[in-house]
Scaffold this active site. Structure first.
Site, PDB file in Angstrom:
ATOM      1  N   ASP A  46      38.756  40.497  45.521  1.00 34.78           N
ATOM      2  CA  ASP A  46      40.077  41.152  45.574  1.00 34.78           C
ATOM      3  C   ASP A  46      40.213  42.276  44.546  1.00 34.78           C
ATOM      4  OD1 ASP A  46      40.634  39.284  47.446  1.00 34.78           O
ATOM      5  OD2 ASP A  46      41.846  38.005  46.135  1.00 34.78           O
TER       6      ASP A  46
HETATM    7  P1  NAP Z   1      38.099  36.519  44.427  1.00 35.73           P
HETATM    8  O1  NAP Z   1      38.869  37.565  45.116  1.00 35.73           O
HETATM    9  O2  NAP Z   1      38.592  35.130  44.439  1.00 35.73           O
HETATM   10  O3  NAP Z   1      36.620  36.562  45.051  1.00 35.73           O
HETATM   11  C1  NAP Z   1      35.614  35.786  44.535  1.00 35.73           C
HETATM   12  C2  NAP Z   1      34.374  35.976  45.392  1.00 35.73           C
HETATM   13  O4  NAP Z   1      33.329  35.290  44.755  1.00 35.73           O
HETATM   14  C3  NAP Z   1      34.528  35.377  46.771  1.00 35.73           C
HETATM   15  O5  NAP Z   1      34.611  36.389  47.729  1.00 35.73           O
HETATM   16  C4  NAP Z   1      33.309  34.482  46.944  1.00 35.73           C
HETATM   17  O6  NAP Z   1      32.616  34.834  48.146  1.00 35.73           O
HETATM   18  C5  NAP Z   1      32.448  34.787  45.734  1.00 35.73           C
HETATM   19  N1  NAP Z   1      31.805  33.604  45.192  1.00 35.73           N
HETATM   20  C6  NAP Z   1      32.316  32.377  45.025  1.00 35.73           C
HETATM   21  N2  NAP Z   1      31.408  31.542  44.517  1.00 35.73           N
HETATM   22  C7  NAP Z   1      30.273  32.272  44.366  1.00 35.73           C
HETATM   23  C8  NAP Z   1      28.975  31.980  43.886  1.00 35.73           C
HETATM   24  N3  NAP Z   1      28.635  30.761  43.468  1.00 35.73           N
HETATM   25  N4  NAP Z   1      28.068  32.976  43.865  1.00 35.73           N
HETATM   26  C9  NAP Z   1      28.385  34.213  44.295  1.00 35.73           C
HETATM   27  N5  NAP Z   1      29.593  34.545  44.760  1.00 35.73           N
HETATM   28  C10 NAP Z   1      30.527  33.577  44.792  1.00 35.73           C
HETATM   29  O7  NAP Z   1      37.829  36.864  42.894  1.00 35.73           O
HETATM   30  P2  NAP Z   1      38.248  38.101  41.995  1.00 35.73           P
HETATM   31  O8  NAP Z   1      37.773  39.378  42.590  1.00 35.73           O
HETATM   32  O9  NAP Z   1      37.806  37.729  40.621  1.00 35.73           O
HETATM   33  O10 NAP Z   1      39.806  38.143  42.079  1.00 35.73           O
HETATM   34  C11 NAP Z   1      40.633  37.184  41.477  1.00 35.73           C
HETATM   35  C12 NAP Z   1      41.725  36.783  42.414  1.00 35.73           C
HETATM   36  O11 NAP Z   1      42.451  35.704  41.825  1.00 35.73           O
HETATM   37  C13 NAP Z   1      42.721  37.908  42.663  1.00 35.73           C
HETATM   38  O12 NAP Z   1      43.225  37.824  43.963  1.00 35.73           O
HETATM   39  C14 NAP Z   1      43.805  37.576  41.668  1.00 35.73           C
HETATM   40  O13 NAP Z   1      45.047  38.111  42.022  1.00 35.73           O
HETATM   41  C15 NAP Z   1      43.805  36.070  41.741  1.00 35.73           C
HETATM   42  N6  NAP Z   1      44.464  35.528  40.568  1.00 35.73           N
HETATM   43  C16 NAP Z   1      43.880  35.658  39.352  1.00 35.73           C
HETATM   44  C17 NAP Z   1      44.573  35.266  38.240  1.00 35.73           C
HETATM   45  C18 NAP Z   1      44.017  35.433  36.869  1.00 35.73           C
HETATM   46  O14 NAP Z   1      44.765  35.236  35.929  1.00 35.73           O
HETATM   47  N7  NAP Z   1      42.762  35.794  36.708  1.00 35.73           N
HETATM   48  C19 NAP Z   1      45.818  34.728  38.361  1.00 35.73           C
HETATM   49  C20 NAP Z   1      46.373  34.621  39.640  1.00 35.73           C
HETATM   50  C21 NAP Z   1      45.669  35.006  40.722  1.00 35.73           C
HETATM   51  P3  NAP Z   1      31.638  33.765  48.844  1.00 35.73           P
HETATM   52  O15 NAP Z   1      32.449  32.570  49.119  1.00 35.73           O
HETATM   53  O16 NAP Z   1      31.170  34.478  50.052  1.00 35.73           O
HETATM   54  O17 NAP Z   1      30.528  33.512  47.882  1.00 35.73           O
END
Ligand code: NAP
Length: 473
Positions: free
Chosen positions: A397
């Protein structure tokens, strides 16, 4: 020195340590010191309270010891959860904090009521009591539900639950609780007062649930930090009830830091703070259904290694997947190997990458990657067009260009790392599954993007081997 002076001295040092703890925790360099200082502050606070109890001839040691044992029995397993589950673990500790404040307030009220203690139930104390139980019990149910949503417990719906007149009915319930509170302040010893008190408890418990159900899983961490603020404010009220200055200052620190963190997270996710507070995230966009026909291009780790060692600037974008795979140490190896080959390597840190603020910083710090090479989103975005390669490791994301261009996307408006502006993109993930927001990512379909499918730790390990195997150029 009298016992009372000793208690106040312990409280004073504890307050100072709490403040230093917050200050130190805001920088990765001093964060560890911050944690120790917080633990020290809490230890002194407990020591001070026990000294006070012993000095005034308290005889309920066994109760206190029992509570210690119970707290340790719950706290120890809670401390063992993996880093990825820390947001829900944090929610659970807020739940316990809220419950404790609510129960203390309830006990105090019934104690004074039973004694018909008019002198104790001053309007000020009753206002504090009402605030304490309202915020305490609301935090309790709200946090349990938030933790359940994040843990994806089956019987808790992930999707926002909305219905017509939701905010109006919530406000009406809140107004009812406030009206009962006002009645209690005016007539704390009336025969119906215990019923009014019980009514406020029930309404607060219900209110915690109602406040959380309209909010989808994606906004839960922000809500958790708001609940943190509520738990803190409830502790402030408890401090007034118990006439304990340390509780007032510690609660105020907790409350304000929770509030500040919520505002930071709202900004990073482009959410309106007002909406989070009043739970108006009804939108259930089902983006992601389209775009299935598009094709990904995958590439071998070997050729990725070759491209990267030819680069001048490689920007690594870590995300939740790096945390799941625990790939940070392999990332460090690749970082070292590239640096040795004269490549400049920077990490692009999105404020909400992963599942909690600072998640990436903690992991990269654990792998001892120099802080100087961790660059905040706003700063690195200017350099993105100059990056020869962007290596996306389990992020989705936070690099999704739909946030900039697709008005219908649930993440529209969220600031992102401009990975799509680099000359070439390599993206590591295990499958074609979407990220947290449940939507497709255009970045993966671009001509310049190559997928390296696999577990982040395994792929980074292989990349390190390939880079080490090359003799340079
Ligand atoms: P993300 O959008 O959740 O994407 C994570 C990606 O990692 C997934 O597409 C997944 O694809 C891949 N993945 C998972 N396990 C894996 C593994 N073992 N090896 C390789 N790839 C793996 O993560 P992000 O880009 O870090 O974004 C964070 C999200 O969390 C945002 O939407 C944000 O708004 C939300 N969020 C974060 C917080 C915060 O404080 N950090 C708070 C609220 C919400 P596969 O399954 O295909 O592997």
């Amino acid at each position: 020195m009298s016992a009372e002076t000793l208690v106040q001295l312990l409280y004073l040092v504890s307050t100072a340590l709490f403040i230093l703890s917050l200050k130190w925790m805001s920088d990765p360099e001093s964060a560890r010191k911050g944690v120790f200082s917080g633990v020290g502050a809490m230890t002194l606070a407990v020591a001070g309270t026990l000294t006070g109890v012993l000095a005034t001839g308290g005889t309920h040691y066994w109760w206190i010891l029992g509570a210690f044992a119970l707290g340790a029995a719950v706290g120890y397993p809670l401390a063992q959860v993996p880093l990825t589950a820390v947001p829900q673990r944090t929610a659970l500790s807020h739940a316990f904090g809220g419950l404790a404040a609510g129960l203390v307030g309830t006990a105090k009220f019934f104690l004074y009521y039973g004694q018909k203690n008019e002198a104790a139930l001053t309007p000020f104390i009753v206002v504090a009591l009402v605030a304490e139980i309202l915020l305490g019990f609301l935090t309790f149910t709200g946090s349990i539900l938030a933790a359940g949503k994040l843990q994806e417990v089956k019987w808790i719906p992930q999707r926002p639950v909305t219905y017509p007149g939701q905010n109006a009915s919530n406000l009406a319930l809140f107004a009812l609780a406030l009206a009962l509170g006002v009645a209690l302040v005016l007539h704390p010893l009336a025969p119906w007062a215990p019923w009014a008190f019980g009514g406020i408890i029930l309404l607060s418990l219900a209110f915690g649930v109602l406040l959380i159900i309209p909010i989808g899983g994606a906004d839960m961490p922000t809500v958790i930090s708001i609940l943190n603020a509520y738990a803190g404010l409830s502790a402030v009220a408890m401090g007034f009830v118990l006439n304990n200055k340390l509780l007032i200052t510690a609660g105020a620190l907790d409350g304000s830091s929770g509030l500040i963190l919520s505002v930071i997270m709202c900004k990073a996710m482009n959410r309106s703070f007002f909406n989070v507070l009043f739970g108006a995230f009804g939108q259930t966009t089902t983006a992601g259904a389209e775009g299935e026909a598009k094709a990904y291009k995958s590439d071998s780790v070997e050729s990725a290694a070759m491209v990267m060692e030819q680069a001048d600037l490689v920007v690594i974008v870590p995300g939740y997947g790096m945390a799941v795979a625990q790939a940070q140490h392999k990332v460090r190896e690749v970082y070292d190997l590239l640096k040795k080959k004269g490549v400049t390597v920077k990490f692009a840190i999105h404020p909400v990458a992963g599942r909690m603020p600072g998640h990436m910083n903690v992991l990269l710090a654990e792998a001892e990657i120099p802080y100087d090479d961790l660059v905040e989103m706003d700063e690195i975005n200017g350099d993105m067009p100059q990056a020869d390669v962007v290596l996306v490791i389990g992020a989705n994301d936070v690099v999704n260009p739909a946030a900039r261009s697709d008005k219908n996307s649930p993440i529209y408006g969220m600031p992102i790392i401009d990975a799509d502006k680099a000359r070439a993109v390599y993206a590591i993930k295990r499958s074609k599954a979407p990220g947290f927001a449940g939507i497709d990512n255009e970045l993966y379909f671009l001509d310049k993007t190559f997928m390296l499918f696999g577990d982040a730790k395994a792929v980074m390990g292989e990349l390190a081997r390939k880079l080490a195997g090359e003799s340079g150029h």
